[in-house]
Design a protein around this motif. Structure first.
Motif, PDB file in Angstrom:
ATOM      1  N   ARG A  69       0.830  -1.210   0.000  1.00 60.72           N
ATOM      2  CA  ARG A  69       0.000   0.000   0.000  1.00 60.72           C
ATOM      3  C   ARG A  69       0.857   1.249   0.000  1.00 60.72           C
ATOM      4  N   ARG A  70       1.985   1.195   0.704  1.00 62.88           N
ATOM      5  CA  ARG A  70       2.819   2.384   0.855  1.00 62.88           C
ATOM      6  C   ARG A  70       4.143   2.179   0.133  1.00 62.88           C
ATOM      7  N   GLY A  71       4.433   3.048  -0.811  1.00 57.40           N
ATOM      8  CA  GLY A  71       5.713   2.982  -1.492  1.00 57.40           C
ATOM      9  C   GLY A  71       5.854   1.734  -2.343  1.00 57.40           C
ATOM     10  N   LEU A  72       7.080   1.418  -2.699  1.00 61.39           N
ATOM     11  CA  LEU A  72       7.347   0.305  -3.581  1.00 61.39           C
ATOM     12  C   LEU A  72       8.322  -0.685  -2.968  1.00 61.39           C
ATOM     13  N   ASP A  73       8.540  -0.601  -1.670  1.00 62.72           N
ATOM     14  CA  ASP A  73       9.557  -1.431  -1.026  1.00 62.72           C
ATOM     15  C   ASP A  73       8.989  -2.768  -0.582  1.00 62.72           C
ATOM     16  N   HIS A  74       9.853  -3.760  -0.596  1.00 64.13           N
ATOM     17  CA  HIS A  74       9.482  -5.072  -0.083  1.00 64.13           C
ATOM     18  C   HIS A  74       9.460  -5.033   1.441  1.00 64.13           C
ATOM     19  N   GLY A  75       8.736  -5.980   2.005  1.00 62.94           N
ATOM     20  CA  GLY A  75       8.677  -6.056   3.453  1.00 62.94           C
ATOM     21  C   GLY A  75       7.677  -5.110   4.073  1.00 62.94           C
ATOM     22  N   GLN A  76       6.885  -4.400   3.250  1.00 61.85           N
ATOM     23  CA  GLN A  76       5.836  -3.537   3.769  1.00 61.85           C
ATOM     24  C   GLN A  76       4.490  -4.245   3.591  1.00 61.85           C
ATOM     25  N   PRO A  77       3.494  -3.880   4.382  1.00 60.30           N
ATOM     26  CA  PRO A  77       2.190  -4.547   4.258  1.00 60.30           C
ATOM     27  C   PRO A  77       1.630  -4.398   2.849  1.00 60.30           C
ATOM     28  N   ALA A  78       1.228  -5.523   2.268  1.00 59.55           N
ATOM     29  CA  ALA A  78       0.653  -5.500   0.923  1.00 59.55           C
ATOM     30  C   ALA A  78      -0.766  -4.939   0.972  1.00 59.55           C
ATOM     31  N   ASN A  79      -1.267  -4.546  -0.173  1.00 61.33           N
ATOM     32  CA  ASN A  79      -2.661  -4.158  -0.279  1.00 61.33           C
ATOM     33  C   ASN A  79      -3.477  -5.450  -0.321  1.00 61.33           C
ATOM     34  N   LEU A  80      -3.784  -5.979   0.848  1.00 62.74           N
ATOM     35  CA  LEU A  80      -4.389  -7.308   0.936  1.00 62.74           C
ATOM     36  C   LEU A  80      -5.786  -7.355   0.332  1.00 62.74           C
ATOM     37  N   ALA A  81      -6.495  -6.231   0.349  1.00 60.36           N
ATOM     38  CA  ALA A  81      -7.820  -6.214  -0.263  1.00 60.36           C
ATOM     39  C   ALA A  81      -7.699  -6.427  -1.769  1.00 60.36           C
ATOM     40  N   ALA A  82      -6.733  -5.721  -2.393  1.00 60.20           N
ATOM     41  CA  ALA A  82      -6.516  -5.876  -3.828  1.00 60.20           C
ATOM     42  C   ALA A  82      -6.004  -7.275  -4.144  1.00 60.20           C
ATOM     43  N   PHE A  83      -5.112  -7.760  -3.289  1.00 57.78           N
ATOM     44  CA  PHE A  83      -4.574  -9.105  -3.472  1.00 57.78           C
ATOM     45  C   PHE A  83      -5.686 -10.148  -3.421  1.00 57.78           C
ATOM     46  N   ALA A  84      -6.533 -10.062  -2.409  1.00 57.18           N
ATOM     47  CA  ALA A  84      -7.611 -11.034  -2.248  1.00 57.18           C
ATOM     48  C   ALA A  84      -8.603 -10.955  -3.398  1.00 57.18           C
ATOM     49  N   SER A  85      -8.890  -9.733  -3.855  1.00 56.89           N
ATOM     50  CA  SER A  85      -9.819  -9.558  -4.964  1.00 56.89           C
ATOM     51  C   SER A  85      -9.286 -10.211  -6.233  1.00 56.89           C
ATOM     52  N   GLU A  86      -8.000  -9.961  -6.534  1.00 54.87           N
ATOM     53  CA  GLU A  86      -7.416 -10.543  -7.744  1.00 54.87           C
ATOM     54  C   GLU A  86      -7.348 -12.062  -7.637  1.00 54.87           C
ATOM     55  N   ARG A  87      -6.952 -12.545  -6.473  1.00 57.37           N
ATOM     56  CA  ARG A  87      -6.888 -14.002  -6.270  1.00 57.37           C
ATOM     57  C   ARG A  87      -8.256 -14.642  -6.458  1.00 57.37           C
ATOM     58  N   ASP A  88      -9.291 -14.040  -5.868  1.00 56.96           N
ATOM     59  CA  ASP A  88     -10.632 -14.622  -5.933  1.00 56.96           C
ATOM     60  C   ASP A  88     -11.191 -14.583  -7.352  1.00 56.96           C
ATOM     61  N   CYS A  89     -10.897 -13.502  -8.074  1.00 56.43           N
ATOM     62  CA  CYS A  89     -11.377 -13.411  -9.455  1.00 56.43           C
ATOM     63  C   CYS A  89     -10.717 -14.474 -10.327  1.00 56.43           C
ATOM     64  N   LEU A  90      -9.427 -14.662 -10.152  1.00 56.43           N
ATOM     65  CA  LEU A  90      -8.728 -15.696 -10.905  1.00 56.43           C
ATOM     66  C   LEU A  90      -9.242 -17.084 -10.536  1.00 56.43           C
TER      67      LEU A  90
END
Length: 324
Positions: A69-90
């Motif tokens: 969600r914040r910046g482009l660095d690894h190790g930061q909290p992912a946008n889990l809502a977007a992740f879950a949405s894309e996973r569920d659609c696939l």
């Protein structure tokens, strides 16, 4: 004694931590360390895609790291809502040949990084084949049959993509088409986000109105407009629209409406005088300015342009040769 795992072979997304911890990943995720990094395929607004190999099966896959969600660095909290949405659609599109297939969901157990693992279709998208090279009507029909089958499958599964464009359509062997990048996909009803989504040149007229910019539009109908833009680009070998701002784009769309695409003497997209009446009807139906009058994927595939003539072996062989 500390537990050790093999370090992934290259790729900054796979090297987010020097020494993964011993804790098991969440039950819903496998470990990203099951995959060997090969090379980067591309990057977009919502993630970076890598080519990788499944260490367990040897299968070549595409791995998408979902941006935090914040910046482009690894190790930061992912946008889990977007992740879950894309996973569920696939996941909802498993088994549909015109949609890229989900293989796995993975995480780096030492940090916040999450990944979507998909089948590897190829390194090229439809955009790579369109530039400056128009397809014939029969080739366009064959490709649109495949694309619309994928759109119909998504819509039947209760979702809309909201970012259909040549760059999000992968080309596989035999010129198979696979819709990918479900970062903007949704299963929710309107209203949506109160800002523009998708890609400007494929946004529909209703998305550019005040109501549309407040998220009040039919997302499936929006997909059909974008499919019409893809059809126009296949026929012309160039971008359907070239405006740089939303205001300019809306003016382009109003001008297109005034050209009356369905007319044999229409000046839209350079005239396309060689396009058959049936092909023109489909193009006009997909690019109907009024969303309520726009063709659905189901209706388009039932149109005589598709039903009265099958794709000939010669056309299919030609497309396969282009893709090889």
């Amino acid at each position: 004694m500390a537990c050790k795992r093999p370090a992934p072979d290259g790729g900054d997304a796979f090297l987010a931590a020097a020494s993964p911890c011993c804790k098991k990943p969440r039950p819903l995720f496998t470990s990203i360390f099951n995959y060997e990094y090969l090379h980067k395929l591309g990057a977009g607004r919502y993630g970076v895609v890598y080519k990788a190999r499944d260490r367990r099966t040897g299968e070549t896959v595409a791995v998408k790291w979902v941006r935090p969600r914040r910046g482009l660095d690894h190790g930061q909290p992912a946008n889990l809502a977007a992740f879950a949405s894309e996973r569920d659609c696939l996941a909802a599109c498993r088994g549909y040949p015109s949609v890229v297939q989900l293989r796995d969901v993975a995480s780096n157990p030492s940090n916040w990084d999450v990944f979507i693992v998909m089948e590897f279709v190829g390194a090229n998208s439809l955009r790579d084949f369109i530039a400056g090279c128009p397809f014939s009507e029969v080739e366009t029909r064959a490709l649109m049959r495949r694309l619309l089958a994928g759109v119909r499958a998504m819509h039947r599964a209760g979702m809309a993509h909201r970012d259909i464009k040549p760059g999000n359509i992968l080309v596989g062997p035999g010129f198979a088409l696979k819709i990918c990048d479900f970062g903007m996909a949704t299963t929710a009803p309107p209203p949506y986000e109160p800002y523009m989504v998708g890609t400007l040149h494929y946004n529909s007229p209703e998305q550019l109105t005040e109501s549309g910019l407040n998220g009040k539009y039919d997302a499936k109908v929006v997909d059909m407009w974008a499919a019409g833009c893809v059809m126009a680009e296949l026929l012309t070998g160039g971008r359907a629209f070239t405006s740089e701002t939303a205001k300019e784009h809306l003016l382009e769309l109003v001008e297109l409406r005034d050209y009356d695409i369905g007319s044999r003497n229409s000046l839209a997209f350079g005239g396309l005088r060689w396009l058959s009446p049936a092909g023109r009807e489909v193009l006009a139906g997909l690019l109907a300015f009024d969303g309520d009058k726009r063709m659905t994927a189901e209706a388009a595939l039932e149109h005589r342009w598709f039903t009265e003539e099958a794709d000939s072996p010669a056309v299919l062989s030609c497309l396969a040769a282009i893709a090889s």
